[in-house]
Design a protein around this motif. Structure first.
Motif, PDB file in Angstrom:
ATOM      1  N   GLY A 259       0.804  -1.084   0.039  1.00 15.43           N
ATOM      2  CA  GLY A 259       0.041  -0.106   0.068  1.00 15.43           C
ATOM      3  C   GLY A 259       0.873   1.321   0.055  1.00 15.43           C
ATOM      4  N   GLY A 263       0.941   4.255  -2.767  1.00 16.63           N
ATOM      5  CA  GLY A 263       0.679   5.537  -2.208  1.00 16.63           C
ATOM      6  C   GLY A 263       1.873   6.570  -2.703  1.00 16.63           C
ATOM      7  N   MET A 283      -5.984  12.993   3.492  1.00 11.55           N
ATOM      8  CA  MET A 283      -5.224  11.923   4.235  1.00 11.55           C
ATOM      9  C   MET A 283      -5.282  11.905   5.540  1.00 11.55           C
ATOM     10  N   TYR A 287      -6.998   8.494   6.930  1.00 13.12           N
ATOM     11  CA  TYR A 287      -6.186   7.421   7.527  1.00 13.12           C
ATOM     12  C   TYR A 287      -6.839   7.230   8.974  1.00 13.12           C
ATOM     13  N   VAL A 312      -1.264   2.968   1.782  1.00 14.47           N
ATOM     14  CA  VAL A 312      -1.490   3.942   0.629  1.00 14.47           C
ATOM     15  C   VAL A 312      -1.329   5.255   0.981  1.00 14.47           C
ATOM     16  N   VAL A 313      -2.355   5.660   2.082  1.00 14.69           N
ATOM     17  CA  VAL A 313      -2.450   6.769   2.544  1.00 14.69           C
ATOM     18  C   VAL A 313      -1.024   7.407   3.331  1.00 14.69           C
ATOM     19  N   GLY A 316       1.713   8.029   0.571  1.00 15.40           N
ATOM     20  CA  GLY A 316       1.584   9.427  -0.170  1.00 15.40           C
ATOM     21  C   GLY A 316       1.837  10.665   0.737  1.00 15.40           C
ATOM     22  N   TYR A 317       1.560  10.715   2.216  1.00 11.71           N
ATOM     23  CA  TYR A 317       1.715  11.529   3.001  1.00 11.71           C
ATOM     24  C   TYR A 317       3.271  11.708   3.405  1.00 11.71           C
TER      25      TYR A 317
END
Length: 403
Positions: A259, A263, A283, A287, A312-313, A316-317
């Motif tokens: 994940g 992301g 996000m 989350y 994933v979150v 990306g964060y």
């Protein structure tokens, strides 16, 4: 330009290789302790011994990187960590590994890791600029390599534990540090100590004086307390109590890594066009909601799906937050500011390991998972409402600081 791109690629490759070894250790070391002692508290104590020296080491990491240079510091730190980690299976094979020695070696490995992390984080912005790569893209690729480590290292750990045992699996971690040092030596351009080093407390003063760095300091530190125990304490106990094997733990860590990889890749593609404030809000809404789904301790398939979504979150964060740190910190203060951030993170992490380990022993896994979810809901509320974080998309005119 080719050499500059080679330096950035070398740094990222070295980090990726050491990360694979770290993930093998992340699975193998707690499993070894659970297997030999059956104690969640001792598992938390081992994680504590691995991470607490990072806090102490990070305090001095900034001045050390200033004095030795980030490249030399990164190499020496990798070699020291390789020796400390390698001593664990060596002592086990000799029949000399008792719990106290295991804690001491884990402590030594953590002590070397803090300067290495600070050095690599300090090297990345300059190498990105030299290679013509945006900070967002470079940080996203760095996050991709981290999650590739999870994706490769977790199933590899499951195989290695079955073949050579948990202690023997740690040889891979030791070897990965040695390879990382070799790659750094041969590919990253020399970055020696700088003249006119800033005062020792300049980084701390800057964190205190900058509203946006101060806000993200809180998010960074609280997030370390709340997020890190998921893979280091909660998931090993979850896998052991509910699913009965290291294979389940490896699958869970793999789901997080897969994940996170998705992301980070998505962020690397969309970073330049992504409006930061809406992305930040999304996000921090999604989350915390995902963490709440773990309170019920779902069966393996739903658990893997939730963990992948969490990955994933966070995947990306992470590069978004690191980019904000870099953009809002003067270049000459980056080693010290990054060391302050790492010191805060690594002060929170060992306390979290102990807290969650003891809570599991006293109140059970479900109560610890509920604390994990509730804390993330509160952190999300703070991140969304913090005033400095409302200005993420405003153009930055300058970054200056007077020590």
């Amino acid at each position: 330009m080719g050499r500059a791109r080679g330096g950035l690629a070398g740094l990222l490759t070295a980090t990726a290789i050491s990360q694979v070894g770290n993930v093998v250790a992340l699975v193998a070391l707690p499993w070894f302790v659970l297997e030999t002692t059956g104690s969640a508290a001792r598992t938390g104590l081992t994680a504590f011994a691995t991470t607490v020296p990072l806090a102490a080491g990070a305090i001095g990491a900034g001045p050390l990187v200033d004095r030795l240079g980030p490249r030399r510091t990164a190499v020496l730190a990798d070699l020291g960590a390789a020796c400390a980690i390698g001593a664990i299976p060596l002592a086990h094979a000799a029949g000399r590994l008792h719990f106290g020695l295991l804690l001491a070696l884990a402590f030594a490995a953590g002590a070397f890791e803090a300067p290495g992390r600070t050095a690599r984080r300090s090297l990345l912005p300059a190498l990105a600029v030299q290679s013509g790569t945006s900070l967002e893209r470079a940080n996203a690729v760095a996050t991709v390599t981290e999650h590739l480590g999870y994706l490769i290292g977790a199933p590899l750990a499951g195989v290695l534990i079955g073949v050579v045992g948990a202690a023997g699996s740690l040889w891979l971690d030791a070897g990965s540090y040695a390879v990382s040092a070799l790659i750094t030596i041969t590919t990253v351009a020399v970055a020696g100590a700088r003249a006119g080093r800033p005062p020792v407390l300049a980084g701390l003063r800057f964190v205190r004086s900058s509203p946006i760095i101060r806000t993200f300091f809180v998010i960074w530190t609280a997030g370390a307390f709340l997020v890190t125990p998921l893979s280091a304490v909660l998931l090993p106990v979850y896998a052991r109590e509910r699913f009965g094997g290291a294979a389940a733990l490896a699958a869970m860590v793999t789901a997080l890594g897969a994940g996170g990889l998705i992301g980070a890749l998505a962020f690397s593609v969309a970073a330049r066009r992504l409006p930061r404030r809406p992305a930040f809000l999304t996000m921090w809404i999604v989350y915390p909601l995902l963490t709440c789904l773990l309170i019920g301790l779902p069966p393996i398939v739903p658990a893997l799906l939730v963990l992948a979504a969490i990955g994933v979150v966070t995947g990306g964060y992470d590069p978004l937050e690191v980019t904000i740190h870099q953009e809002n910190t003067p270049e000459e203060l980056r080693p010290q500011v990054f060391a302050v951030l790492l010191a805060a993170e690594m002060t929170a992490v060992p306390l979290a390991m102990l807290t969650y380990g003891l809570l599991i022993d006293v109140a059970g896994l479900r109560a610890a998972t509920a604390l994990y979810a509730a804390g993330n809901v509160l952190l999300g509320a703070y991140a969304i409402t913090a005033r400095p974080a409302r200005r993420l998309d405003r153009p930055r005119t300058s970054t200056s600081f007077t020590a």
